[in-house]
Design an enzyme around this catalytic site. Structure first.
Site, short mmCIF file in Angstrom:
data_model
loop_
_atom_site.label_atom_id
_atom_site.label_comp_id
_atom_site.label_asym_id
_atom_site.label_seq_id
_atom_site.Cartn_x
_atom_site.Cartn_y
_atom_site.Cartn_z
N GLU A 1 0.83 -1.21 0.00
CA GLU A 1 0.00 0.00 0.00
C GLU A 1 0.86 1.26 0.00
O GLU A 1 0.58 2.22 -0.73
CB GLU A 1 -0.92 -0.01 1.22
CG GLU A 1 -1.64 1.30 1.51
CD GLU A 1 -2.61 1.73 0.42
OE1 GLU A 1 -3.13 2.87 0.50
OE2 GLU A 1 -2.85 0.94 -0.52
N HIS B 1 2.36 1.94 -3.35
CA HIS B 1 1.37 2.49 -4.27
C HIS B 1 1.15 3.98 -4.01
O HIS B 1 1.02 4.77 -4.96
CB HIS B 1 0.04 1.73 -4.13
CG HIS B 1 -1.06 2.28 -4.98
ND1 HIS B 1 -0.94 2.41 -6.35
CD2 HIS B 1 -2.30 2.75 -4.66
CE1 HIS B 1 -2.06 2.92 -6.84
NE2 HIS B 1 -2.88 3.14 -5.84
#
Length: 322
Positions: free
Chosen positions: A60, A63
């Site tokens: 995460e 990203h």
């Protein structure tokens, strides 16, 4: 013939980078890593740099970092366009809109995290958010594609006479791809949240009246895909006859080829129970179809110096039988 100056090369490069960011976002969804930073945004678990992060946190966080890099790239694109193109130029407008839709993209992504519409959340709200996210992503890709096309010497669009009918046909095609992409986002979410061990088990779930809504909605995607691909392939074949110049015919062939490959990949995705790597291929092809269709429309609808269709082109009324 398109001409690539330094700005155009940069614009195409930014578009390619955005595609990579989109694919990594799909990895976040497919691995369930969307909650890797908790419900915190822009911080990750309340920290700038999390200590002893888990795998989901790393996915995460990476990203977010790659998405964050997209902002200075697109802002740089807009500033550069503002400096080298005159006031009111379409490249300026395209680059400016790209900044706007990147910001809305970030806000939607933040909303998914803040409202905890990630990980194992199977609510209708999450499906709606993801559909809106997909639509905004497509619009962002469209503005970047248009900016790169115009910067490469692509002409402005014509909407008079026969072009208006052709423009409507392309608008229907683009709308079909948008709806198809949104249904694909919902189907991919259903595959992630409700994995199956066999194709037979998946089909039983799809047709079960007691199955979760996200499972039952999966059936819509292949149906829409077949109808949309049939229309787009037919339109592309007609356009290659209406606009027999080399660039337009090349784009038409590309759109047809991508749609055929996408149908095959979609069928394989179902048969193999949607492995992550194949989901990424499926998503990349969807984005490439969207880009290729925009380029085909831009080339086919480009304003020409002379009136009427090019030599050898068929009548649009005759080709579309209207």
């Amino acid at each position: 013939m398109l001409k690539l100056n330094r700005f155009a090369v940069f614009a195409w490069g930014v578009l390619a980078y955005i595609l990579l960011v989109i694919l990594w976002g799909a990895v976040v969804r497919a691995t369930g890593a969307g909650a890797g930073c908790g419900s915190h945004w822009p911080l990750c678990n309340g920290e700038v740099i999390p200590h002893a992060p888990q795998t989901a946190t790393l996915i995460e966080l990476s990203h977010r970092l790659t998405s964050g890099l997209a902002l200075p790239l697109i802002v740089a694109l807009a500033i550069w366009a503002w400096r080298i193109y005159p006031r009111g130029h379409r490249v300026r407008k395209g680059a400016g809109l790209s900044v706007v839709f990147l910001l809305t993209e970030a806000l939607i992504g933040a909303g998914l995290v803040r409202f905890e519409l990630v990980a194992d959340n199977a609510s209708v709200a999450r499906a709606l958010f993801m559909s809106i996210h997909l639509a905004n992503t497509f619009v962002l890709i469209a503005t970047l594609t248009a900016t790169a096309w115009w910067a490469s010497g692509g002409s402005s669009l014509g909407f008079k006479g026969q072009e208006s009918k052709l423009a409507f046909a392309f608008a229907v095609a683009l709308a079909a791809v948008m709806v198809l992409g949104m249904s694909g986002a919902v189907a991919a979410l259903g595959d992630t949240l409700f994995p199956v061990r066999s194709l037979a088990e998946g089909l039983r779930q799809d047709f079960s009246p007691t199955a979760h809504l996200l499972i039952r909605l999966r059936l819509l995607h292949p149906t829409i895909a077949i109808v949309a691909a049939g229309y787009i392939i037919t339109l592309s074949a007609i356009v290659s006859l209406l606009r027999p110049d080399g660039l337009t015919k090349s784009f038409a062939r590309l759109v047809i080829a991508l749609n055929v490959v996408q149908l095959l990949v979609g069928a394989l995705n179902v048969a193999l129970l949607a492995p992550i790597w194949l989901q990424l291929v499926h998503l990349l092809l969807a984005d490439l179809i969207w880009i290729a269709l925009i380029l085909l429309a831009s080339s086919a609808l480009a304003q020409r110096a002379t009136n009427g269709a090019p030599a050898g082109a068929l009548s649009l009324n005759r080709a579309l039988k209207v």
